[in-house]
Design an enzyme around this catalytic site. Structure first.
Site, PDB file in Angstrom:
ATOM      1  N   GLU A   1      -5.802  98.617  16.038  1.00 12.50           N
ATOM      2  CA  GLU A   1      -7.190  98.802  15.603  1.00 12.50           C
ATOM      3  C   GLU A   1      -7.776  97.539  14.964  1.00 12.50           C
ATOM      4  OE1 GLU A   1      -9.806 102.186  13.268  1.00 12.50           O
ATOM      5  OE2 GLU A   1      -7.688 101.961  12.781  1.00 12.50           O
ATOM      6  N   ASP A   2      -6.946  96.801  14.233  1.00 13.38           N
ATOM      7  CA  ASP A   2      -7.469  95.699  13.416  1.00 13.38           C
ATOM      8  C   ASP A   2      -7.047  94.298  13.859  1.00 13.38           C
ATOM      9  OD1 ASP A   2      -8.701  97.584  11.842  1.00 13.38           O
ATOM     10  OD2 ASP A   2      -7.096  97.670  10.359  1.00 13.38           O
TER      11      ASP A   2
END
Length: 497
Positions: free
Chosen positions: A80-81
């Site tokens: 996600e990051d």
């Protein structure tokens, strides 16, 4: 507040498999990938981002989770990051770990939408669906949330309030439902601090003051009990003092007009012994040494709480005539009280996946404990897109306090608070529910909308002939089980609801 800086060694030395080269190598590899992926990233607190997955992994290690879950905890923010994709995670670590990471990612960044109904609607569905697929996803999310709460001071006040409210409304009850008492209590205390700082400070000062006054007294009782147990030949794992968590203390104070003198278990003693028989032997020795307070002995071993908590609680008149609560349990009971469903990985002798644990006959996780999770899938089929009904069901069947009631033969029936004899009947068997025509509680006739209390004996009076459930029952039954059977019957009979 200074932040504890962790290394991968801190995680490894807290695992249940110290020295297992294969599992340690898996965790080290996950750490190296996460370290490289998060390189250069900082948290709002100013610490290196890698500290967050390390803290998440440490919590997972401490509650006894396996190497795959810990690895997924280290990797949970990577897809996600960072630029590292889920496919890359799967290629490196396999489908199971990638599936756990994907499950955490799919939960998304939960956001409050205003009203409680919207909270449940937007967020609980995701949480419970993820849990129905693999409970480890939600355990990772709880560990993730715990560290976010511990570093909440780093974000602005508005975000602090939103995250704290979210934690109190969703994550703490969820940890409680999974029986993970340690995480539940820590989440509540951290959320309490941000949601009601005035009362938090008041209770915190009160607790510190009372504990300082009682510490010497508690230490004296600990010393005397250790001496008595040793003299009686009881093997003891530990005898230690304990204090009540702040939010739990605040809730109890509210029920007692904020009078600290009415709280018997502010400070107490916990005795952990090796075997079940030792618990009752220890209780006898405690009562021989100190006079028990009548009506304050609770045997949660022979009658566990609905979340499977087991322990013996007794309140005694200690030295100087002061009240003191003593808890007695085995090490296994203690781990289950602290870590809930996660403790079953600690005591699982085989290395099966969670799916094996959940669905095979030789499952190490007790059938009763997992039945409510299977029910989630059934609800999805039944309610479909009816969000309101789904959410109402979750609130009652999962987050509502539960009680025990007994059949006349002594069988235990687990029910939510405010459940009725009709709910009880359907919990016993659908046919008994359909044939219900009356009920007795503790030998006395009661109406079918009577609210059953904890420990009551309920006898259902049934008709010999096929009895049709009444549509009016839907106005007062509480459980999804009763509602679904009544509706199913109405639909079959062509009766409009």
């Amino acid at each position: 507040m200074p932040f504890q800086t962790l290394t991968i060694e801190d995680i490894l030395k807290n695992t249940k498999f110290i020295g297992d080269a294969k599992r340690e190598a898996r965790i080290r590899s996950a750490y190296e990938i996460a370290l490289l992926a998060h390189k250069g990233q900082k948290r709002k607190s100013g610490e290196d981002y890698i500290q967050h997955p390390l803290h998440t992994a440490l919590t997972l290690a401490k509650i006894g989770m396996g190497s795959k879950t810990i690895s997924a905890g280290l990797l949970h923010d990577v897809p996600e990051d960072t630029k590292t994709t889920l496919s890359e995670v799967e290629n490196k670590f396999g489908h199971e770990i990638a599936s756990l990471v994907d499950g955490v990612t799919k939960l998304g960044k939960l956001r409050l939408k205003g009203t409680k109904e919207e909270i449940y609607l937007e967020n609980l569905r995701k949480m419970f669906l993820a849990m129905a697929e693999d409970v480890r996803v939600v355990i990772i999310k709880l560990a993730d949330r715990l560290h976010n709460m511990e570093t909440l001071e780093s974000v602005d006040k508005e975000k602090q309030h939103r995250i704290a409210l979210e934690t109190m409304e969703i994550f703490a009850p969820l940890a409680n439902r999974l029986g993970i008492g340690e995480i539940k209590a820590r989440l509540e205390d951290l959320a309490f601090r941000h949601l009601d700082s005035k009362n938090y400070e008041y209770v915190s000062k009160l607790s510190r003051k009372e504990f300082e006054q009682r510490k010497k007294y508690v230490d004296k009782v600990v010393f005397e009990l250790k001496k008595e147990l040793l003299k009686s030949g009881i093997k003891v794992i530990s005898v230690s003092g304990r204090t009540k968590h702040l939010y739990s203390l605040y809730q109890k104070l509210e029920r007692h007009d904020m009078d600290i003198n009415k709280i018997y278990d502010l400070a107490g003693i916990r005795i952990i012994v090796p075997e079940l028989a030792n618990c009752y032997e220890t209780l006898g020795i405690v009562h021989k040494k100190y006079r028990p307070l009548v009506g304050r002995i609770k045997d949660y071993i022979s009658l566990p709480k609905p979340n499977h908590y087991q322990s013996i609680h007794t309140t005694i008149f200690g030295p100087e005539g002061k009240f003191l609560e003593i808890q007695i349990r085995t090490k296994k009971m203690h781990d289950e009280a602290e870590f809930g469903i996660a403790s079953h990985w600690i005591y699982s002798e085989n290395k099966k996946s969670f799916t094996d644990l959940l669905f095979r006959k030789k499952a190490k996780v007790p059938e009763k404990e997992m039945a409510w999770m299977r029910q989630l899938r059934e609800w999805q089929k039944e309610f479909g897109t009816d969000d309101g009904e789904f959410i109402e069901t979750l609130k009652i069947d999962f987050f509502k306090n539960h009680i025990f009631a007994f059949t006349p033969l002594g069988d235990i029936i687990d029910l939510p608070e405010d459940a009725t004899p009709v709910d009880f009947a359907y919990q016993v068997h659908s046919e008994i529910g359909n044939r219900t025509m009356g009920a007795k509680v503790n030998g006395k006739m009661v109406p079918l909308d009577y609210k059953i209390k904890n420990g009551e004996v309920v006898e259902i009076i049934t008709s010999r002939d096929p009895k049709k459930p009444s549509r009016d029952w839907l106005k007062f039954v509480r459980t999804s089980n009763a509602k679904s059977h009544i509706r199913r019957f109405m639909k079959k009979e062509g009766i409009l609801l």
